[in-house]
Design an enzyme around this catalytic site. Structure first.
Site, mmCIF file in Angstrom:
data_model
loop_
_atom_site.group_PDB
_atom_site.id
_atom_site.type_symbol
_atom_site.label_atom_id
_atom_site.label_comp_id
_atom_site.label_asym_id
_atom_site.label_seq_id
_atom_site.Cartn_x
_atom_site.Cartn_y
_atom_site.Cartn_z
ATOM 1 N N HIS A 207 0.493 -1.700 0.246
ATOM 2 C CA HIS A 207 -0.091 -0.488 0.159
ATOM 3 C C HIS A 207 0.798 1.505 0.447
ATOM 4 O O HIS A 207 0.280 2.253 0.376
ATOM 5 C CB HIS A 207 -1.482 -0.109 1.204
ATOM 6 C CG HIS A 207 -2.118 -1.368 1.449
ATOM 7 N ND1 HIS A 207 -2.825 -1.577 2.224
ATOM 8 C CD2 HIS A 207 -2.568 -1.472 -0.011
ATOM 9 C CE1 HIS A 207 -3.892 -2.453 1.919
ATOM 10 N NE2 HIS A 207 -3.608 -2.868 0.651
ATOM 11 N N CYS B 29 4.642 20.265 -12.976
ATOM 12 C CA CYS B 29 3.420 20.140 -13.183
ATOM 13 C C CYS B 29 2.673 21.000 -12.714
ATOM 14 O O CYS B 29 1.595 21.677 -13.060
ATOM 15 C CB CYS B 29 2.993 18.976 -14.061
ATOM 16 S SG CYS B 29 2.055 18.153 -12.887
HETATM 17 P P1 OAD Z 1 -7.397 -3.423 10.079
HETATM 18 O O1 OAD Z 1 -7.609 -1.855 11.740
HETATM 19 O O2 OAD Z 1 -8.317 -3.790 9.238
HETATM 20 O O3 OAD Z 1 -7.208 -4.688 11.200
HETATM 21 C C1 OAD Z 1 -5.875 -4.478 12.361
HETATM 22 C C2 OAD Z 1 -5.875 -6.119 13.307
HETATM 23 O O4 OAD Z 1 -5.121 -5.767 13.758
HETATM 24 C C3 OAD Z 1 -6.927 -6.324 13.566
HETATM 25 O O5 OAD Z 1 -7.793 -7.363 13.200
HETATM 26 C C4 OAD Z 1 -6.296 -6.296 14.975
HETATM 27 O O6 OAD Z 1 -7.670 -7.339 15.572
HETATM 28 C C5 OAD Z 1 -5.519 -6.962 14.790
HETATM 29 N N1 OAD Z 1 -4.548 -5.876 16.362
HETATM 30 C C6 OAD Z 1 -4.900 -5.249 16.513
HETATM 31 N N2 OAD Z 1 -3.953 -5.156 17.975
HETATM 32 C C7 OAD Z 1 -2.921 -6.185 17.930
HETATM 33 C C8 OAD Z 1 -1.780 -6.767 17.883
HETATM 34 N N3 OAD Z 1 -1.151 -6.276 18.996
HETATM 35 N N4 OAD Z 1 -0.903 -7.789 16.978
HETATM 36 C C9 OAD Z 1 -2.176 -8.419 16.649
HETATM 37 N N5 OAD Z 1 -3.113 -7.780 16.111
HETATM 38 C C10 OAD Z 1 -3.198 -6.713 16.600
HETATM 39 O O7 OAD Z 1 -5.940 -2.923 9.892
HETATM 40 P P2 OAD Z 1 -5.547 -3.832 8.350
HETATM 41 O O8 OAD Z 1 -5.218 -5.231 8.210
HETATM 42 O O9 OAD Z 1 -3.556 -3.382 8.214
HETATM 43 O O10 OAD Z 1 -5.241 0.242 3.651
HETATM 44 O O11 OAD Z 1 -7.059 -2.737 7.266
HETATM 45 C C11 OAD Z 1 -6.519 -3.248 5.710
HETATM 46 C C12 OAD Z 1 -6.188 -1.801 5.194
HETATM 47 O O12 OAD Z 1 -7.613 -1.282 5.628
HETATM 48 C C13 OAD Z 1 -4.221 -0.793 5.336
HETATM 49 O O13 OAD Z 1 -3.737 -1.046 4.927
HETATM 50 C C14 OAD Z 1 -5.251 0.596 4.910
HETATM 51 C C15 OAD Z 1 -6.979 0.220 5.207
HETATM 52 O O14 OAD Z 1 -7.747 0.714 5.070
HETATM 53 C C16 OAD Z 1 -5.288 1.582 2.892
HETATM 54 O O15 OAD Z 1 -5.275 2.270 3.165
HETATM 55 C C17 OAD Z 1 -5.572 1.121 1.722
#
Ligand code: OAD
Length: 245
Positions: free
Chosen positions: A119, A150
């Site tokens: 990302h 630009c």
């Molecule tokens: P999310 O915020 O959707 O999910 C975070 C996950 O981390 C959740 O499932 C939590 O349970 C878990 N979590 C929280 N604390 C934790 C810890 N200490 N150890 C392990 N896990 C933990 O984030 P992403 O899955 O990264 O994209 O989201 C995916 C994408 O959605 C991001 O890259 C971003 C967002 O929109 C863009 O901006 C394009």
């Protein structure tokens, strides 16, 4: 912390390990996740208001300032024990691929060398019009600043909803999923495509899939192992057990 014996035995002899990380890996560094109910960034902002090209067209100042705030936050925080354990694990396996959805650069700061950023990276800046990376520009008080080439508006070098992923990163991630013997999905809600399909792709290609997350996700049922815990606790314990620390 106790790990399944069969998993430990598999990891002891594994040569090809791939890892997908998400915002949860940086949570213990103080970077809010996107979807966690109390602290997640999307609890306060709607993604379509901030993380789409349409939102930027509509309100470039708001979007630029939100990312500027996050960029400063990312610069202030430090890698945590989970990031450091992943950097140690990279040195432990002959082939180790780290694919991240995070844009905060904390894996690299922890010492991970070959990081595939699906990302983008929040420290980079691109021109909204010509798409090219912009290294420096004149601060004339306008927000967002303008492209020195630009005159287009500058935007963060991250991938927004409704945008394609960088093709080389996606290719590298796909290859890492297809070739892994063990595939970890760590700290991601496994909801955002195409990243969310990488563990399933790995599984189809014969990998044992291991999820590390304090809570359940849509992947949990389909993973071979779902380890309920925080990345900063589970990863150092695993790295220690494998003699990586
Ligand atoms: P999310 O915020 O959707 O999910 C975070 C996950 O981390 C959740 O499932 C939590 O349970 C878990 N979590 C929280 N604390 C934790 C810890 N200490 N150890 C392990 N896990 C933990 O984030 P992403 O899955 O990264 O994209 O989201 C995916 C994408 O959605 C991001 O890259 C971003 C967002 O929109 C863009 O901006 C394009």
């Amino acid at each position: 912390m106790a790990f399944d014996d069969a998993l430990v035995a598999l990891l002891r002899r594994a040569e090809r390990v791939s890892v997908l990380t998400g915002a949860g890996v940086s949570a213990e560094s103080g970077v809010p996740t996107f979807r966690d109910a109390q602290t997640g960034l999307w609890a306060r902002f709607r993604p379509e208001e901030l993380a789409t090209p349409e939102a930027f067209r509509e309100n470039p100042k708001l979007v630029w300032e939100w990312y500027a705030w996050r960029r400063e936050l990312c610069a202030r925080v430090a890698p945590n024990a989970g990031h450091l354990a992943l950097a140690a694990l990279e040195r432990r396996f002959p082939t180790f691929r780290l694919i991240t959805q995070n844009v905060d650069g904390l894996h690299q700061r922890a010492g991970s060398r070959a990081v595939v950023e699906l990302h983008g990276n929040i420290t980079t800046t691109r021109c909204f019009d010509d798409g090219g990376v912009v290294e420096s520009w004149e601060e004339l008080g306008e927000v967002p600043p303008r492209c020195p080439r630009c005159g287009g508006l500058l935007r963060p070098g991250v991938v927004w909803f409704n945008e394609s992923l960088p093709p080389r990163a996606l290719e590298a991630a796909t290859e890492a999923a297809q070739s892994a013997e063990v595939f970890f999905s760590i700290g991601t809600s496994a909801l955002v495509q195409p990243a969310a399909s990488l563990p399933l792709l790995a599984h189809e290609h014969g990998a044992i899939v291991v999820e590390i997350n304090p809570g359940p996700t849509p992947l949990s049922q389909r993973a071979d192992y779902a380890i309920a815990g925080r990345a900063g606790d589970v990863l150092p314990a695993l790295a220690d057990l494998l003699g990586a620390l």
